[in-house]
Design an enzyme around this catalytic site. Structure first.
Site, PDB file in Angstrom:
ATOM      1  N   ASP A  67      18.177 -12.503  -0.656  1.00 42.58           N
ATOM      2  CA  ASP A  67      16.901 -12.132  -1.235  1.00 42.58           C
ATOM      3  C   ASP A  67      15.944 -13.293  -0.932  1.00 42.58           C
ATOM      4  O   ASP A  67      16.394 -14.420  -0.693  1.00 42.58           O
ATOM      5  CB  ASP A  67      17.092 -11.952  -2.748  1.00 42.58           C
ATOM      6  CG  ASP A  67      15.776 -11.914  -3.483  1.00 42.58           C
ATOM      7  OD1 ASP A  67      14.931 -11.092  -3.113  1.00 42.58           O
ATOM      8  OD2 ASP A  67      15.601 -12.714  -4.424  1.00 42.58           O
ATOM      9  N   ASP A  88      12.424 -14.085  -2.731  1.00 44.82           N
ATOM     10  CA  ASP A  88      11.756 -14.750  -3.855  1.00 44.82           C
ATOM     11  C   ASP A  88      12.676 -15.031  -5.041  1.00 44.82           C
ATOM     12  O   ASP A  88      13.405 -14.162  -5.491  1.00 44.82           O
ATOM     13  CB  ASP A  88      10.554 -13.917  -4.295  1.00 44.82           C
ATOM     14  CG  ASP A  88       9.474 -14.010  -3.237  1.00 44.82           C
ATOM     15  OD1 ASP A  88       9.207 -15.138  -2.797  1.00 44.82           O
ATOM     16  OD2 ASP A  88       8.941 -12.970  -2.830  1.00 44.82           O
ATOM     17  N   ASP A 118      18.723 -13.276  -6.919  1.00 39.75           N
ATOM     18  CA  ASP A 118      18.532 -13.735  -8.303  1.00 39.75           C
ATOM     19  C   ASP A 118      18.294 -12.588  -9.283  1.00 39.75           C
ATOM     20  O   ASP A 118      18.214 -12.814 -10.482  1.00 39.75           O
ATOM     21  CB  ASP A 118      17.347 -14.715  -8.386  1.00 39.75           C
ATOM     22  CG  ASP A 118      16.023 -14.011  -8.147  1.00 39.75           C
ATOM     23  OD1 ASP A 118      15.915 -13.282  -7.138  1.00 39.75           O
ATOM     24  OD2 ASP A 118      15.114 -14.175  -8.966  1.00 39.75           O
TER      25      ASP A 118
HETATM   26 MG   LIG Z   1      14.265 -12.371  -6.110  1.00 37.03          MG
END
Ligand SMILES: [Mg+2]
Length: 227
Positions: free
Chosen positions: A12, A14, A181
């Protein structure tokens, strides 16, 4: 679960490799100043709440990206016309594209995995923005592909976007690991697509441990499992 059986590692962007908060604040500040709009901690806080709820709606398939780009500004600055919001959006994305701020450990981890695994950036962000940021970060050359929800026509956790990564890398799901995240978009999505998953959670507490996926507090921990 984790190990060297993998051939593909998807990341991923960000909150995982990129320090999005820093990038967003920098780009918003420059945008608001250029358009003579008030810039304060309060404005950013309001914008973030609105933006978050719009991205949640996008992940549920309830709003299109073009609407999101406008509404995050018309809702932050009531009275702003859609035309003005569109101008603001253009300026903002131009600034955001230049931000390559990385999360601690990201560069070492990606460099170390490069050449040993296929690497794909799998992001719900906008195509030009994410590619620009990846280039600005200096990590662009290490990735085999960048898949954005904008180009894919569907967003994580939709398993179709994960299958796209598998198909580009020509690997099967159990040979691949998704690192992200966000528990819903990244982890649940990857598990649904049959991939293994690793939750990057810098605030992780041991009591939340699970067998379903790997949890790391620092990106460099990945190297213990993968090298
Ligand atoms: Mg993210």
């Amino acid at each position: 679960m984790p190990g060297k059986k993998y051939r593909l590692i998807c990341f991923d962007a960000d909150g995982t490799l990129f320090d999005y908060n820093r990038a967003e604040e920098w780009a918003l500040k420059n945008t608001f100043l250029e358009h003579n709009l008030a810039f304060s901690g309060k404005t950013i806080e309001t914008y973030r709440k609105i933006n978050k709820s719009l991205w949640d709606r996008l992940e549920q398939g309830n709003i299109k990206i073009e609407r999101l780009k406008i509404e995050r500004f018309t809702k932050t600055f009531p009275g702003l016309s859609e035309k003005e919001a569109l101008e603001l959006s253009k300026t903002y994305l131009e600034h955001l594209k230049k931000t390559g701020f990385l999360i601690s450990g990201a560069e070492e981890t990606i460099r170390a995995l490069h050449g040993k695994y296929k690497l794909i950036l799998l992001t719900n962000g906008l195509a030009k923005t994410q590619e620009g940021r990846l280039r600005a970060s200096g990590l662009y050359a290490y990735f085999d592909a960048v898949i954005t929800s904008e180009e894919a026509g569907c967003a994580k956790p939709d398993e179709r976007i994960f299958r796209m990564a598998l198909s580009i890398a020509k690997v099967i799901s159990r040979e691949s690991l998704m690192v992200g995240d966000n528990l819903t978009a990244d982890i649940k999505g990857a598990l649904m697509a049959g991939m293994d998953a690793c939750w990057y959670n810098p605030l992780y507490e041991e009591k939340n441990k699970t067998e379903e996926y790997l949890i790391i507090k620092n990106l460099k921990e990945l190297l213990n499992f993968l090298l």
